[in-house]
Design an enzyme around this catalytic site. Structure first.
Site, PDB file in Angstrom:
ATOM      1  CG  HIS A 269       0.388  -2.032  -1.059  1.00 55.30           C
ATOM      2  ND1 HIS A 269       0.359  -1.340  -2.253  1.00 55.30           N
ATOM      3  CD2 HIS A 269       1.666  -1.973  -0.633  1.00 55.30           C
ATOM      4  CE1 HIS A 269       1.568  -0.881  -2.522  1.00 55.30           C
ATOM      5  NE2 HIS A 269       2.385  -1.260  -1.562  1.00 55.30           N
ATOM      6  CG  ASP A 281       5.358  -0.438  -4.241  1.00 60.40           C
ATOM      7  OD1 ASP A 281       4.693  -1.048  -3.388  1.00 60.40           O
ATOM      8  OD2 ASP A 281       5.643   0.758  -4.141  1.00 60.40           O
ATOM      9  CD  GLU A 315       2.075   1.354   1.149  1.00 63.57           C
ATOM     10  OE1 GLU A 315       2.976   1.674   1.923  1.00 63.57           O
ATOM     11  OE2 GLU A 315       2.113   1.637  -0.048  1.00 63.57           O
ATOM     12  CG  HIS A 413       6.577   4.772  -5.891  1.00 65.83           C
ATOM     13  ND1 HIS A 413       6.637   5.605  -4.786  1.00 65.83           N
ATOM     14  CD2 HIS A 413       6.047   3.609  -5.444  1.00 65.83           C
ATOM     15  CE1 HIS A 413       6.171   4.964  -3.724  1.00 65.83           C
ATOM     16  NE2 HIS A 413       5.816   3.754  -4.103  1.00 65.83           N
TER      17      HIS A 413
HETATM   18 ZN   LIG Z   1       4.376  -0.769  -1.585  1.00 69.61          ZN
END
Ligand SMILES: [Zn+2]
Length: 450
Positions: A269, A281, A315, A413
């Site tokens: 994503h 991420d 996502e 994150h």
């Molecule tokens: Zn992810």
């Protein structure tokens, strides 16, 4: 070397033992691995993405620009049918935010509002804190939550267990009368690093502001409380939603030379949280799956079936990209041979997780043996991803995800999710492993699992 040996002794070797279908793939696999490991192309591309566009939350101009860049770059790579498929996405805006202990003395807290949270009033919310270690502790003394800022101080065990507090902690606390919720960040103890992530309000509880604080700050609040002190915390957040806007999944293909309607989907994503640079991420997952297709193209390896790379949108805070893929391709899922998502970090790869029937698993295990040279030949259970999930479930399509050893959840994150955390050779190994696995599945004479 492999080719010339085959030419020299091919006749009697073929007569002595039937050639296993996998043998035809030793040479292309070696070429894919060799090409992947010969440069830092994938890491350089990830650095370009994350340096130029930074973090890429749904609805942001950063994500829009990254989508346009990916379309242009895929075309430059020579991928086919490159397109941006429109998806409407939610727009959550963090705004300014802060948190501090105001009694027994003033001390700022390192925090990040949780995605989807409401904001506070302009003056903020100030209340006594109550630190709990579990939902059970909260529900055992509900009267203690009333009017308080409830702090969930739950140490990280594994993502699945600990993330429940992020997802539903605000509503669980609000049901007992809390005015705000603070969460010990979902991740191992880092360098006083806060982790954001999505939270969801229950329909039957007031919506209270919710933010993550660092493990260190949560421990400190716990110690202050354990000493019997009255601790007051102030939270200010401007978080809010704006109307949905149009975003897109980016798609590129290498069209199959014999069975173009049979498709192997790979991807990650392109959106990320609005902190750090979304390198691990999931910029990395996007780049290594895309790189696998670029390597095939570059080496002139056009498989029998189509390989389609999809860089999904939204996502992190909606899953709309994965659902839009299902909506668009629901009549073509019978032709989907496999869906693979890389969203667990592009650290040192050890192999794959696979979800599917036994005949497919044994083929995947045989193909993985081609990756012993880069130590990425293990096949475990539980492969999948949240973007490929909706289509794979609807079409009963086997799913895979690369598995890697690294500090994924340490930077997950957080402001620390940057390209410096990722090793160029690890990215090359990821691209190599995916390229070999996907090329063979897309090219082998029999369809996977048959
Ligand atoms: Zn992810």
């Amino acid at each position: 070397m492999v080719v010339s040996l085959g030419l020299v002794c091919g006749t009697w070797a073929a007569a002595q033992a039937p050639v296993d279908w996998l043998d035809a793939y030793r040479e292309p696999a070696a070429r894919l691995v060799g090409e992947a490991l010969s440069s830092h192309f994938a890491w350089d591309r990830l650095a370009e993405l994350t340096d130029t566009y930074g973090h890429r939350l749904s609805g942001s101009t950063n994500l829009d620009a990254a989508i346009r860049w990916a379309v242009a770059e895929m075309k430059r790579d020579g991928l086919e049918n490159v397109r941006a498929e429109p998806v409407m996405v939610p727009v959550w805006v963090r705004g300014e935010e802060s948190a501090a202990i105001t009694a027994p003395s003033y001390q700022p807290l390192v925090m990040l509002g949780l995605g989807g949270s409401v904001g506070t009033t302009a003056d903020g919310v100030e209340a006594e804190s109550w630190v709990v270690k579990s939902f059970e502790e909260l529900d055992a003394s509900p009267e203690r939550a009333k009017g308080k800022i409830v702090v969930f101080n739950v140490p990280f065990t594994n993502y699945g267990d600990t993330v429940q507090y992020r997802a539903s902690g605000a509503s669980r606390a609000a049901k007992q009368g809390a005015v705000a919720m603070l969460l010990r960040s979902v991740g191992p103890r880092g360098l006083r690093t806060p982790h954001t992530g999505v939270m969801i309000y229950a329909d039957d509880a007031p919506k209270i502001p919710a933010a993550a604080i660092t493990a260190e700050d949560a421990s400190r609040l716990q110690r202050l409380q354990d000493r019997g002190l009255r601790v007051v915390v102030k939270l200010k957040m401007q978080a809010h939603f704006e109307p949905d806007v149009q975003s897109a999944n980016v798609v590129g293909e290498l069209v199959g030379r014999e069975k173009p309607d049979e498709v192997v989907v790979v991807g990650g994503h392109l959106d990320s949280w609005d902190v750090g640079a979304g390198a691990s991420d999931d910029g990395g997952g996007c780049i290594v799956t895309w790189e696998a297709v670029r390597l095939m193209k570059k080496l002139g390896l056009r498989p029998r079936r189509t390989v389609r790379v999809v860089l999904f949108t939204n996502e992190e805070n909606g899953g709309r990209g994965g659902r839009a893929y299902l909506a668009k391709y629901k009549d073509q899922l019978a032709g989907h041979v496999l869906m693979l998502e890389s969203d667990l970090g592009v650290f040192r790869p050890t192999g794959f997780g696979f979800t599917g029937q036994d005949p497919a698993r044994s083929a995947v295990q045989q193909i993985a043996s081609l990756l012993a040279g880069i130590d990425a030949d293990r096949v475990g259970t539980g492969g999948g991803g949240s973007d490929i999930g909706p289509a794979a479930e609807a079409g009963k399509v086997p799913t895979m995800s690369p598995v890697a050893e690294g500090e994924y959840f340490l930077i997950h994150h957080t402001p620390a999710d940057t390209v410096e955390r990722i090793d160029p050779m690890d990215m090359a190994r990821n691209a190599a492993a995916i390229a070999v696995m996907v090329y063979v599945i897309a090219d082998m004479p029999q369809r996977l699992g048959l």
